[in-house]
Design a protein around this motif. Structure first.
Motif: not given
Length: 348
Positions: A13-14, A161, A164, A183, A197, A201-202, A313
């Motif tokens: 995870f980030p 998470r 997503i 996204d 979030r 993630e990016s 994840s």
């Protein structure tokens, strides 16, 4: 670092409050943050580089969901022959075997899980990923909603998470690095917490691809920075989060357009085959799904190449577009292979 399998699978995870492992019975060894991935990876500058890396090393296990059409089985065959993957097929065995004969794909050594209901197909493939029996998953001839539903369900089971998102990477001629747009597939109108979030993630993904401190542009319909990003203040708050280090090393650019970042003449002088675009940010974050979906699909009219994935994840999930050819999908598989290897510390 290598992943364990079975009930004790490593989670990816980030970072910090954005990670899935923030409480409950999970051990501290599972609470991996961006700091565990801060060691330098070779920087990947274009998709040709990704393809070359994917051909090296040990094939990864790919769970292929509903690959009972010629375009998808051809993709799996090519990716296996290139040494990218060891495939696991999920769907109607009879149909898969018939189509495999049409594309001259020998399935004698390929494991097939028989499932007929589309949600059962998605559930089985994502289950294999989350149980550590596959390193990546790929959507075939199945509506994306079934796959997203299964990912969200499995994330909830492991308290993973909370949301997503889809990252669509572009290989842009003239740029010395890849860029990602997010996204582009899930959140219709994300609020501030969801945007945090998505951005985390990016940044995490770009760090895996070798960019130690990604530059981020938060896009908006407004013409000035102060107007926010879809909702008043979101853009400024996300920059404050980044400045505080919540996403790990990165920079959120305080600008509403590229014109604000670079001299007008420099921005104008980018036409022609010898153009150079080193100033492009690494991450473009869109305010809502419509903007992301439209922007990401402009590869049909622009001189760029597109590849997309969802990070979970347990590893990446490839979500090809309905219009993608098997050549394009093979490229998306290569991206997933490289990301999966780097997450799990596999060589190269």
């Amino acid at each position: 670092m290598s992943a364990s399998h079975g009930p004790d699978v490593t989670l990816f995870f980030p970072g910090r409050e954005f990670g899935p492992c923030t409480g409950g019975s999970l051990s501290k060894s599972h609470r991996l943050s961006w700091r565990r991935y801060a060691t330098a990876h070779d920087m990947i500058r274009n998709f040709s580089h990704i393809d070359a890396i994917a051909r090296e090393g040990t094939p990864v296990r790919l769970a292929a969901l509903a690959t009972d059409q010629e375009e998808f089985l051809r993709t799996i065959k090519i990716a296996r022959d290139l040494g990218y993957i060891t495939p696991i097929l999920i769907g109607e065995r009879e149909t898969i075997c018939r189509v495999a004969q049409e594309v001259q794909f020998d399935l004698s050594s390929v494991k097939i899980h028989e499932e007929r209901d589309l949600q059962a197909v998605a559930n089985k493939g994502i289950e294999l990923l989350f149980d550590g029996e596959a390193d990546i998953a790929m959507k075939g001839h199945i509506p994306t909603s079934f796959v997203y539903r299964s990912i969200i369900h499995h994330e909830k089971l492991i308290r993973g998470r909370k949301s997503i998102s889809v990252n669509t990477l572009w290989d842009v001629p003239g740029a010395d690095h890849l860029i990602t747009i997010t996204d582009t597939g899930v959140s219709i109108a994300p609020g501030y917490e969801t945007k945090k979030r998505i951005l985390a993630e990016s940044v995490f993904l770009m760090r895996l691809l070798g960019y130690p401190a990604p530059r981020v542009m938060i896009l908006s319909a407004s013409g000035t920075w102060q107007d926010g990003a879809g909702k008043s203040g979101d853009r400024s708050m996300l920059k404050a989060d980044a400045d505080r280090g919540d996403f790990g090393p990165c920079e959120v650019l305080e600008a509403a357009s590229l014109w604000e970042l670079y001299p007008s003449q420099e921005f104008m002088d980018i036409s022609g085959s010898d153009r150079s675009l080193p100033f492009l940010p690494h991450v473009f974050m869109v305010p809502h799904l419509d903007a992301g979906n439209i922007l990401s699909k402009l590869d049909f009219i622009l001189d760029v190449t597109r590849r997309s994935l969802v990070m979970t994840s347990r590893g990446p999930v490839i979500i090809p577009s309905r219009s993608d050819t098997h050549q394009a999908i093979v490229g998306e598989v290569a991206l997933g292979v490289v990301v999966a290897r780097r997450l799990r510390g596999m060589s190269p």
